[in-house]
Design a protein around this motif. Structure first.
Motif, PDB file in Angstrom:
ATOM      1  N   GLY A 329       0.800  -1.217   0.000  1.00 61.78           N
ATOM      2  CA  GLY A 329       0.000   0.000   0.000  1.00 61.78           C
ATOM      3  C   GLY A 329       0.830   1.264   0.000  1.00 61.78           C
ATOM      4  O   GLY A 329       0.489   2.252  -0.669  1.00 61.78           O
ATOM      5  N   ILE A 330       1.934   1.264   0.729  1.00 62.22           N
ATOM      6  CA  ILE A 330       2.803   2.446   0.782  1.00 62.22           C
ATOM      7  C   ILE A 330       3.386   2.743  -0.595  1.00 62.22           C
ATOM      8  O   ILE A 330       3.390   3.896  -1.051  1.00 62.22           O
ATOM      9  N   VAL A 331       3.873   1.714  -1.279  1.00 60.27           N
ATOM     10  CA  VAL A 331       4.452   1.916  -2.611  1.00 60.27           C
ATOM     11  C   VAL A 331       3.388   2.399  -3.590  1.00 60.27           C
ATOM     12  O   VAL A 331       3.623   3.327  -4.390  1.00 60.27           O
ATOM     13  N   MET A 332       2.201   1.809  -3.527  1.00 64.96           N
ATOM     14  CA  MET A 332       1.112   2.233  -4.413  1.00 64.96           C
ATOM     15  C   MET A 332       0.745   3.701  -4.183  1.00 64.96           C
ATOM     16  O   MET A 332       0.525   4.459  -5.134  1.00 64.96           O
ATOM     17  N   THR A 333       0.691   4.114  -2.907  1.00 65.32           N
ATOM     18  CA  THR A 333       0.344   5.501  -2.599  1.00 65.32           C
ATOM     19  C   THR A 333       1.412   6.455  -3.104  1.00 65.32           C
ATOM     20  O   THR A 333       1.109   7.505  -3.686  1.00 65.32           O
ATOM     21  N   GLY A 334       2.670   6.108  -2.889  1.00 70.51           N
ATOM     22  CA  GLY A 334       3.755   6.973  -3.333  1.00 70.51           C
ATOM     23  C   GLY A 334       3.796   7.157  -4.839  1.00 70.51           C
ATOM     24  O   GLY A 334       4.218   8.211  -5.328  1.00 70.51           O
TER      25      GLY A 334
END
Length: 432
Positions: A329-334
């Motif tokens: 999720g963090i990578v997708m948001t970034g």
């Protein structure tokens, strides 16, 4: 000696849930609205994040003290103290921000006074969560304790995301963007009234003792018998240490995951301002930030009220699977460039953190006997608060340098947690 079953009535559990929910919401509610307020007042992004740092530092320093005091003065009294700190802080912060937005005082002075009033929450609000956890742990059988602790810890995790999610919807015509704080102060007054009305007084006769039934050895560590716990002449127990090998891995796991989550929440408002090109329209940015964080609240609910009880997840896999989902999720948001991508990424990360937080809390609790529940509750509260001392500000600082540096650090914390936690965290009983 016959074992006496213990449980907490549903109405009292609802009050305890509300206390934890409000305490958590008070720590993060302004994460969605403050970026817009800072933009309106022309305050640099990093100073907006630092407005919370003093309050968070006080939380870390005072939570263990209040946990010990709850054994002496009673858990209800400490819960009430925490809620009073919360509602006082919210009301005063709301008034000073209203004055700043109206131009009655300067922008710099507004944020200095705001930070001082937030310290009321950090210094007094930290009394509530450890008192709730100690109350639950001392009044439930082991098999019920894991489920009850999961419930109250889930309320803390849910409050962490619900607070900033609903804040933009409390922007009112007269008081404007100061409205959310005034509404939260009113909610705190309602919770305080319910606490006074529905929860009986519980001042203990002596520290960390009560009529607690022993539990089966297979459910956790060996504890003293009820007679030993009720003996005022029993030898004093050695205080639980932060270096204790039983709790140290769980506390370190909580520290790693907590830093990543705090950074993610601290940066999201600024990401929406920039990716959606809304620096000139901060009110719309605040509303869209609320939409993103509301999706994250639903993801947290799905994790804690759906996945954990459905699969009867134990603390270790709950922490590890949660961290792995958070990485995605963090990578997708970034990498997201539009609102849809931000919502999906942030919700995925929140689903992971929704698994992680109750796993870390339950794992810490189950690692020690019941006589140490007050101490371990204070430790977990301090770990939760420590994430908000510098991590949001560091996240914003790195984000202003390059967004993927900030999101890379968040993901790195979770990668480290999975790699290290695979061997460091021990198996235990289920938490749901």
């Amino acid at each position: 000696m016959a074992t006496v079953s213990q449980s907490i009535p549903a109405d009292r559990m609802a009050v305890l849930f509300a206390v934890m929910l409000v305490a958590a919401a008070g720590n993060t509610a302004m994460q969605s609205i403050l970026p817009a307020i800072g933009t309106t007042l022309h305050i640099p992004d990093v100073w907006v994040s630092l407005a919370f740092s003093w309050s968070a530092l006080l939380w870390v320093l005072t939570a263990p003290h209040w946990a010990r005091q709850s054994d002496k003065r009673g858990r209800k009294a400490l819960m009430a103290l925490g809620i009073i700190g919360f509602l006082s802080s919210m009301a005063l912060c709301g008034l000073v921000l209203w004055a700043g937005l109206k131009g009655l005082i300067g922008a710099g002075l507004t944020f200095v006074i705001f930070a001082l009033f937030r310290s009321l929450y950090g210094g007094l609000g930290s009394a509530a969560p450890p008192a709730v956890q100690a109350y639950v742990a001392s009044r439930t059988d082991p098999e019920e304790r894991t489920q009850a602790l999961s419930l109250v810890s889930s309320s803390f995790g849910i409050g962490t995301v619900i607070g900033p999610a609903v804040a933009p919807y409390f922007i009112l015509p007269v008081v404007g963007m100061a409205g959310p704080m005034l509404i939260f102060a009113l909610i705190g007054m309602v919770v305080l009234a319910l606490l006074r009305w529905r929860l009986p007084n519980d001042t203990p006769r002596f520290a960390a003792r009560g009529a607690i039934a022993p539990y089966p050895l297979s459910a956790g560590p060996i504890e003293p018998t009820s007679d030993e716990e009720n003996d005022p002449d029993a030898p004093a127990q050695e205080p639980l240490s932060w270096r204790d090998e039983r709790v140290r891995p769980w506390l370190l796991a909580g520290l790693l995951g907590g830093q990543a989550q705090a950074m993610m929440i601290g940066v999201i408002g600024f990401l929406i301002l920039d990716r959606l090109h809304l620096r000139g329209d901060p009110k719309t940015a605040a509303e869209l930030t609320g939409t993103v964080l509301m999706a994250s609240a639903f993801a947290t609910l799905l994790a804690q009220w759906g996945l954990i009880p459905l699969f009867k997840m134990t603390p270790r896999p709950t922490v590890l699977w949660g961290a792995a989902l958070a990485i995605c999720g963090i990578v997708m948001t970034g990498l997201a460039q539009d609102l849809h991508g931000i919502v999906i990424g942030f919700a995925t990360a929140s689903l992971g953190f929704g698994l992680f937080r109750p796993g870390f809390t339950a794992g810490s609790s189950l690692a020690v006997p019941r006589r140490d529940q007050g101490a371990v509750a204070g430790m977990t509260a301090s770990i939760n608060g420590s994430a908000y001392i510098v991590s949001p500000a560091i996240g914003v600082l790195l984000y202003n340098w390059h967004p993927m540096v900030a999101y890379g650090l968040m993901a790195g914390f979770c990668v480290w947690l999975v790699a290290w936690g695979w061997s460091a965290l021990r198996q235990d009983t289920h938490i749901g």
